[in-house]
Design a protein around this motif. Structure first.
Motif, short mmCIF file in Angstrom:
data_model
loop_
_atom_site.label_atom_id
_atom_site.label_comp_id
_atom_site.label_asym_id
_atom_site.label_seq_id
_atom_site.Cartn_x
_atom_site.Cartn_y
_atom_site.Cartn_z
N TYR A 124 -16.80 5.75 -13.24
CA TYR A 124 -16.38 4.35 -13.27
C TYR A 124 -15.27 4.10 -12.24
CZ TYR A 124 -14.28 0.02 -14.87
OH TYR A 124 -13.75 -1.25 -14.93
N VAL A 125 -14.24 4.96 -12.26
CA VAL A 125 -13.11 4.78 -11.33
C VAL A 125 -13.58 4.94 -9.89
CG1 VAL A 125 -10.89 5.75 -10.58
CG2 VAL A 125 -11.37 5.46 -13.03
N TYR A 126 -14.44 5.91 -9.63
CA TYR A 126 -14.96 6.13 -8.28
C TYR A 126 -15.67 4.87 -7.77
CZ TYR A 126 -17.36 8.40 -4.39
OH TYR A 126 -17.81 8.75 -3.14
N SER A 127 -16.42 4.21 -8.64
CA SER A 127 -17.16 3.02 -8.20
C SER A 127 -16.24 1.81 -8.00
CB SER A 127 -18.26 2.68 -9.21
OG SER A 127 -17.71 2.26 -10.43
N ARG A 128 -15.06 1.83 -8.61
CA ARG A 128 -14.12 0.71 -8.50
C ARG A 128 -13.13 0.81 -7.35
NH1 ARG A 128 -15.95 -3.64 -11.01
NH2 ARG A 128 -16.39 -3.28 -13.18
N ASN A 141 -10.61 11.56 -9.84
CA ASN A 141 -10.25 12.82 -10.50
C ASN A 141 -8.88 12.75 -11.15
OD1 ASN A 141 -12.65 14.26 -10.02
ND2 ASN A 141 -12.01 14.68 -7.93
N VAL A 142 -7.94 12.06 -10.53
CA VAL A 142 -6.62 11.88 -11.12
C VAL A 142 -6.73 11.15 -12.46
CG1 VAL A 142 -4.46 10.57 -10.86
CG2 VAL A 142 -5.27 12.02 -9.01
N ALA A 143 -7.68 10.22 -12.56
CA ALA A 143 -7.86 9.48 -13.81
C ALA A 143 -8.59 10.29 -14.87
CB ALA A 143 -8.64 8.19 -13.52
#
Length: 152
Positions: A124-128, A141-143
């Motif tokens: 999800y974070v990667y796509s945002r 990865n940090v998230a």
């Protein structure tokens, strides 16, 4: 029109490697660390973590969020199947070969839940995140890493 990636050899190879690496990582839950000296030791499972990140982020960069989420689900199902098979094999013929069992069902459930939640959060974070692949990969990865560690 949705693209059908089921017969893409590169995707199948990367997805298979991703599933195998996660499986090997879970198999090492009982492993003894490699001791270099009194203070320095490392578990083999720790060496697979960067490979997991590279594979998943590479899959998402090339084939997108939906494909990545499908592979994460498949990975969880494969690990559950192998765990159940190993449990049955261990119950019928106890042998150190079946060291996949990580000591308890609770540990396995927490490991799979942590994996599923953190990898989906990572996706999800990667796509945002906007920007280059390196920035997106690091931010995702940090998230997700603290979430996986929290479950474990």
């Amino acid at each position: 029109m949705k693209v059908d990636n089921r017969n893409n050899p590169k995707l199948l190879t990367m997805a298979t490697l991703y599933v195998v690496v996660i499986l090997l990582c879970n198999m090492n839950n009982n492993a003894k660390p490699i001791k270099f000296n009194q203070w320095l030791q490392i578990y083999l499972a720790d060496l697979t973590i960067p490979l997991v990140w590279l594979l998943k982020d590479g899959i998402q960069e090339r084939w997108g969020k939906d494909t990545t989420k499908s592979i994460i689900k498949i990975n969880v199902l494969v690990n559950i199947f192998i765990y159940l098979w190993a449990s049955l094999a261990n119950a019928t013929a106890p042998d150190p070969l079946y060291a996949y069992l990580s000591g308890s069902v609770l540990m396995f459930v927490c490991s799979m839940a942590g994996f599923y939640v953190s990898e989906n959060l990572d996706t999800y974070v990667y796509s945002r995140v906007n920007g280059e692949h390196v920035k997106k990969s690091l931010m995702s990865n940090v998230a997700s890493v603290p979430v996986d560690s929290l479950f474990a």
